[in-house]
Write a protein that holds these residues in place. Structure first.
Motif, PDB file in Angstrom:
ATOM      1  N   LYS A 133       1.276  -1.048  -0.229  1.00 49.42           N
ATOM      2  CA  LYS A 133      -0.135   0.089   0.057  1.00 49.42           C
ATOM      3  C   LYS A 133       0.805   1.233   0.044  1.00 49.42           C
ATOM      4  N   THR A 134       1.799   0.558   0.669  1.00 51.28           N
ATOM      5  CA  THR A 134       2.560   2.567   1.206  1.00 51.28           C
ATOM      6  C   THR A 134       3.149   2.593  -0.502  1.00 51.28           C
TER       7      THR A 134
ATOM      8  N   ASN B  26       0.343   4.040  -3.124  1.00 49.13           N
ATOM      9  CA  ASN B  26       0.315   5.714  -2.292  1.00 49.13           C
ATOM     10  C   ASN B  26       1.607   6.683  -3.096  1.00 49.13           C
TER      11      ASN B  26
ATOM     12  N   GLU C 117       1.466   6.744  -6.969  1.00 49.80           N
ATOM     13  CA  GLU C 117       0.166   7.435  -7.162  1.00 49.80           C
ATOM     14  C   GLU C 117       0.581   9.119  -6.825  1.00 49.80           C
ATOM     15  N   TRP C 118       1.049   9.687  -6.321  1.00 46.06           N
ATOM     16  CA  TRP C 118       1.898  10.500  -5.804  1.00 46.06           C
ATOM     17  C   TRP C 118       2.584  11.704  -6.553  1.00 46.06           C
TER      18      TRP C 118
END
Length: 393
Positions: A378-379, A382, A385-386
């Protein structure tokens, strides 16, 4: 119809119970008689049995050749002439007449062989006839081992020994000449012999005993007479040629057994020698089995056991109490020789609890690793995506 000779021979053998050595026709008379009488003679043992003919079962007369002193030839040895012999016995003299010299020579050989217990030195016989004489002599020696030995002096009984003599043992010559005593001889006095016959009639009726005279014997007998039982005593005088029975007409015999035989014949065999009966056993017992003994191997030594009193062991209370019976769902676990009972249910619970803890621990480690991996993913997602948004702006 005449009887078969074989049947007659068997009957005579049964009556006399003696071996047959020679037989044939002959004539016989006493020296005081005028005429000869014809007989059929059979020489059995040392006795000449005379029959009227060869078909007669029982003998008419007999001559005891054990008492033979001499046998003289009265006629010259010529062919085809009868032969006459004079026989001198201990009790009488008689003459025998044979039809021819050859027959007489055969009779002379057999009579002298059984009477003197030796084969005459001068005989005019064939080799086969001499062989028969040798066989006859061998049979007589087996049948009568004493061979007409000269009679000897009787031993002195103890009650007749001189009182002044210090040495009662017999001399070597007396020991060597000890006679053969019959079974009915007893070392008793006249009174003791008479008492034995009166008190024990079942044992016999004739006793031979020592006489009160030196070197003599006596005979005591008990017989039944028309007036009742009578006990009689007879003196037996020892001589160089035998024993003389002191009767109205003295009779000379060669041995004490012949004395006994003479009395038995004269009394018609109604009397019997006195013999003490011996007891007999009536039971047979089995013998024990023999022990096995090793012959090759040595016998082991036996160590003596120590004389120690046995130790008495006292039992404890635990040993005296019986072991507890196992309960249901229990099993026995051996531990150093002791038996312990363990509860199956409690142990199973413990095992299940331990396995549950291990299982939970393993499950927790897996969930933690999955959570960490999910977090990292997940990290990373994310971050990407950022980064993408920032670049577009």
């Amino acid at each position: 119809m005449s009887t078969n000779p074989r049947v007659v021979h068997k009957r005579r053998e049964t009556i006399t119970a003696l071996p047959l050595y020679h037989s044939g026709h002959l004539l016989k008379k006493l020296t005081k008689e005028k005429d000869f009488k014809r007989f059929y003679g059979e020489l059995r043992g040392a006795t000449l049995f005379l029959y009227k003919d060869d078909t007669q079962d029982t003998y008419t007369e007999k001559v005891d050749l054990e008492q033979l002193k001499s046998m003289e030839l009265d006629s010259s040895y010529k062919k085809k002439e009868p032969t006459i012999f004079t026989l001198s016995l201990s009790t009488e003299e008689l003459q025998l007449k044979m039809d021819n010299p050859d027959t007489g020579e055969v009779w002379r050989g057999f009579i002298l062989t059984v009477g003197k217990k030796e084969i005459p030195s001068k005989l005019q016989l064939l080799p086969g006839q001499m062989m028969q004489l040798k066989e006859t002599l061998n049979q007589e020696r087996k049948r009568n081992p004493k061979l007409c030995r000269a009679p000897t002096l009787p031993p002195r009984p103890s009650f007749l020994q001189p009182s002044g003599s210090g040495n009662n043992s017999p001399s070597p010559s007396e020991e060597k000449s000890a006679p053969e005593l019959p079974a009915c001889f007893f070392d008793v006095t006249r009174q003791e012999a008479e008492k034995m016959l009166k008190e024990n009639p079942e044992n016999g009726s004739i006793i031979l005993r020592p006489s009160t005279l030196a070197h003599n014997y006596a005979l005591t007998l008990k017989q039944h007479t028309p007036s009742g039982p009578a006990v009689k005593n007879y003196r037996l005088t020892s001589t160089n040629s035998g024993f003389v029975i002191e009767l109205e007409t003295p009779v000379t015999v060669s041995s004490l057994n012949d004395v006994l035989k003479y009395f038995l014949e004269k009394t018609g065999y109604h009397l019997h020698p006195y013999v003490v009966s011996q007891p007999y056993d009536t039971r047979i017992e089995a013998s024990p089995a023999p022990k096995c003994i090793s012959i090759t191997s040595p016998t082991p030594k036996q160590v003596p056991k120590a004389q120690v009193a046995p130790m008495i062991r006292s039992k404890t209370k635990e040993e005296l109490q019986p072991p507890p019976e196992p309960e249901d769902n229990d099993y026995v676990v051996p531990d150093d020789g002791d038996l312990k009972f363990v509860n199956l249910e409690s142990e199973l619970k413990g095992v299940l609890k331990l396995r549950r803890q291990n299982f939970y621990a393993e499950c927790g480690q897996k969930e933690a690793a999955n959570y960490e991996n999910q977090t990292k993913r997940k990290t990373l997602s994310n971050t990407m995506e950022w980064t993408t948004k920032n670049s577009t702006m």
